[in-house]
Design a protein around this motif. Structure first.
Motif, PDB file in Angstrom:
ATOM      1  N   ARG A 132       0.822  -1.213   0.000  1.00  0.00           N
ATOM      2  CA  ARG A 132       0.000   0.000   0.000  1.00  0.00           C
ATOM      3  C   ARG A 132       0.850   1.255   0.000  1.00  0.00           C
ATOM      4  O   ARG A 132       1.928   1.287   0.580  1.00  0.00           O
ATOM      5  CB  ARG A 132      -0.902   0.018   1.223  1.00  0.00           C
ATOM      6  CG  ARG A 132      -1.821  -1.208   1.268  1.00  0.00           C
ATOM      7  CD  ARG A 132      -2.813  -1.069   2.319  1.00  0.00           C
ATOM      8  NE  ARG A 132      -3.968  -0.430   1.695  1.00  0.00           N
ATOM      9  CZ  ARG A 132      -5.090  -0.187   2.308  1.00  0.00           C
ATOM     10  NH1 ARG A 132      -5.220  -0.474   3.563  1.00  0.00           N
ATOM     11  NH2 ARG A 132      -6.088   0.368   1.688  1.00  0.00           N
ATOM     12  N   ALA A 133       0.313   2.277  -0.623  1.00  0.00           N
ATOM     13  CA  ALA A 133       0.951   3.588  -0.609  1.00  0.00           C
ATOM     14  C   ALA A 133       0.833   4.187   0.791  1.00  0.00           C
ATOM     15  O   ALA A 133      -0.015   3.769   1.589  1.00  0.00           O
ATOM     16  CB  ALA A 133       0.287   4.506  -1.635  1.00  0.00           C
ATOM     17  N   ARG A 134       1.703   5.137   1.085  1.00  0.00           N
ATOM     18  CA  ARG A 134       1.716   5.772   2.406  1.00  0.00           C
ATOM     19  C   ARG A 134       1.816   7.280   2.258  1.00  0.00           C
ATOM     20  O   ARG A 134       2.522   7.780   1.386  1.00  0.00           O
ATOM     21  CB  ARG A 134       2.931   5.322   3.207  1.00  0.00           C
ATOM     22  CG  ARG A 134       2.974   3.864   3.562  1.00  0.00           C
ATOM     23  CD  ARG A 134       4.393   3.512   4.033  1.00  0.00           C
ATOM     24  NE  ARG A 134       4.495   2.200   4.601  1.00  0.00           N
ATOM     25  CZ  ARG A 134       4.753   1.104   3.912  1.00  0.00           C
ATOM     26  NH1 ARG A 134       4.917   1.144   2.614  1.00  0.00           N
ATOM     27  NH2 ARG A 134       4.864  -0.065   4.524  1.00  0.00           N
ATOM     28  N   LYS A 135       1.168   7.971   3.177  1.00  0.00           N
ATOM     29  CA  LYS A 135       1.335   9.413   3.329  1.00  0.00           C
ATOM     30  C   LYS A 135       2.150   9.587   4.604  1.00  0.00           C
ATOM     31  O   LYS A 135       1.786   9.065   5.662  1.00  0.00           O
ATOM     32  CB  LYS A 135      -0.021  10.092   3.470  1.00  0.00           C
ATOM     33  CG  LYS A 135       0.077  11.578   3.733  1.00  0.00           C
ATOM     34  CD  LYS A 135      -1.307  12.169   3.928  1.00  0.00           C
ATOM     35  CE  LYS A 135      -1.218  13.614   4.317  1.00  0.00           C
ATOM     36  NZ  LYS A 135      -2.550  14.166   4.606  1.00  0.00           N
ATOM     37  N   VAL A 136       3.276  10.305   4.498  1.00  0.00           N
ATOM     38  CA  VAL A 136       4.164  10.487   5.646  1.00  0.00           C
ATOM     39  C   VAL A 136       4.238  11.966   5.995  1.00  0.00           C
ATOM     40  O   VAL A 136       4.407  12.811   5.117  1.00  0.00           O
ATOM     41  CB  VAL A 136       5.588   9.959   5.340  1.00  0.00           C
ATOM     42  CG1 VAL A 136       6.510  10.178   6.518  1.00  0.00           C
ATOM     43  CG2 VAL A 136       5.537   8.482   4.971  1.00  0.00           C
TER      44      VAL A 136
END
Length: 174
Positions: A132-136
């Motif tokens: 999954r993509a992540r927002k950091v």
């Protein structure tokens, strides 16, 4: 709170409170480094770990690689008063999101771990791998980070009804 967004090949270093550095990751990796004494931190975002042997790179090509991104980030931190031996890292990304691309994400994550070990930088938090993509979001002054999984679901297309032609009447084409 001031927000700094970075993308592939970029980095940001901050030594002031009330700032968040943010990025969005898939197979790429973001490394957040923090010096708790100097109250300085930064984040980079790289596309690939390191170039292949004998691979010729232009200056623009170098920006895609973690080996270059790490050098820029560490040098930027030290220029603002950080000491290399006090740095701690948060590692994010490295997802294998598209099956046809193989294990690029895993390779990127392995590079980040190996770099920290080689340089003697402690890993305070690690969220690498998965699909999954992540927002950091990273608060460099405090050394705190937050990572949120991004849904991969693509919204279904809503069908658009086509107007029915009018019956009767005449139509003249030119």
């Amino acid at each position: 709170m001031r927000r700094i967004s970075i993308v592939q090949g970029e980095h940001a270093v901050v030594a002031e409170p009330h700032v968040v550095i943010a990025t969005l990751l898939g197979s790429c990796v973001a490394v957040c480094l923090h010096d708790p004494v100097a109250k300085v931190g930064g984040m980079n975002h790289f596309l690939l770990g390191e170039p292949g042997a004998n691979q010729m790179l232009t200056p623009i090509d170098r920006q895609r690689y973690g080996v270059h991104a790490m050098e820029l980030l560490i040098n930027g931190l030290m220029a603002k008063g950080a000491a290399r031996n006090r740095l701690s890292a948060h590692l994010y990304g490295g997802a294998n999101m598209i099956s046809g691309l193989g294990t690029i994400g895993s390779s990127n994550g392995a590079f980040a771990r190996r770099f920290m070990e080689t340089e003697g930088i402690a890993i305070a938090h690690c969220d690498l791998g998965g699909t999954r993509a992540r927002k950091v979001e990273f608060m460099p002054h405090e050394g705190r980070s937050r990572c949120t999984a991004v849904s991969q679901a693509v919204p279904e297309a809503v069908p658009i009804p086509m107007p029915k032609p009018a019956r009767g009447g005449e139509l003249e084409l030119f």
